[in-house]
Design an enzyme around this catalytic site. Sequence first.
Site, PDB file in Angstrom:
ATOM      1  N   CYS A  37      61.285   7.550  33.779  1.00 37.34           N
ATOM      2  CA  CYS A  37      61.817   7.825  35.114  1.00 37.34           C
ATOM      3  C   CYS A  37      63.136   7.086  35.259  1.00 37.34           C
ATOM      4  CB  CYS A  37      60.816   7.336  36.167  1.00 37.34           C
ATOM      5  SG  CYS A  37      61.359   7.625  37.854  1.00 37.34           S
TER       6      CYS A  37
ATOM      7  N   HIS B 118      57.569  11.753  43.670  1.00 37.93           N
ATOM      8  CA  HIS B 118      58.629  10.961  44.310  1.00 37.93           C
ATOM      9  C   HIS B 118      58.707  11.243  45.807  1.00 37.93           C
ATOM     10  CE1 HIS B 118      60.591   8.816  41.056  1.00 37.93           C
ATOM     11  NE2 HIS B 118      60.647   9.911  40.309  1.00 37.93           N
TER      12      HIS B 118
ATOM     13  N   HIS C 201      55.641  15.029  38.404  1.00 37.36           N
ATOM     14  CA  HIS C 201      56.354  13.751  38.458  1.00 37.36           C
ATOM     15  C   HIS C 201      57.362  13.751  39.620  1.00 37.36           C
ATOM     16  CE1 HIS C 201      58.513  10.251  36.468  1.00 37.36           C
ATOM     17  NE2 HIS C 201      59.396  10.685  37.344  1.00 37.36           N
ATOM     18  N   GLU C 202      58.140  14.843  39.718  1.00 35.57           N
ATOM     19  CA  GLU C 202      59.182  14.882  40.758  1.00 35.57           C
ATOM     20  C   GLU C 202      58.571  14.958  42.155  1.00 35.57           C
ATOM     21  OE1 GLU C 202      62.050  14.009  40.022  1.00 35.57           O
ATOM     22  OE2 GLU C 202      61.697  14.167  37.865  1.00 35.57           O
TER      23      GLU C 202
HETATM   24 NI    NI Z   1      61.115   9.842  38.251  1.00 37.12          NI
END
Ligand code: NI
Length: 177
Positions: free
Chosen positions: A100, A146, A142-143
């Site tokens: 990341c 966030h 993953h995104e």
């Molecule tokens: Ni990330």
Amino acid sequence: MAVREVLRMGDPRLLRAARPVEAFSTPALHGLVRDLTDTMRHLNGAGLAAPQIGVDLQLVIFEVENNPRYPDAGKVPFTVLANPRLTPLSERMEEGWEGCLSVPGLRGLVPRYVSLRYQGFDADGRAIERTVEGFHARVVQHEVDHLLGILYPMRLRDLRNFGFTEVLFPGPDRNDG
Ligand code: NI
């Protein structure tokens, strides 16, 4: 071109739940997408979320094509995704290595759903709906994390599978985030 500073783990702005995008097709939103794109490509990221540059909006981008940070990953088309919703297509999860840009220099083995549907909107408000699997599904999860204030180290099952990229994967092109 505007490469923005990427916030690093420890910054409380990475731990917020982001607000939905409400105004599409605006110069501000297109400018934000341009900055995210410039920043992601400059740092060889597979994706980037607006909160990572300090913008409190549910907006992510991703793209994987010949990426030196992920040499073994399949292609993922350039995508702008606002207000995403994820629907796993089975309970099956698989562990894979992730990095990341907000956690530079490290990699961890993260469980993710193998296949899912994602829905959302592009920067002009056009609906997006895709069914994906594998690395594409991993990047989206993953995104979208966030946008929920979740960084991948919070998903690790075993902290022994967390370490410095250059130690875990020695090699000439793998010494960055
Ligand atoms: Ni990330």
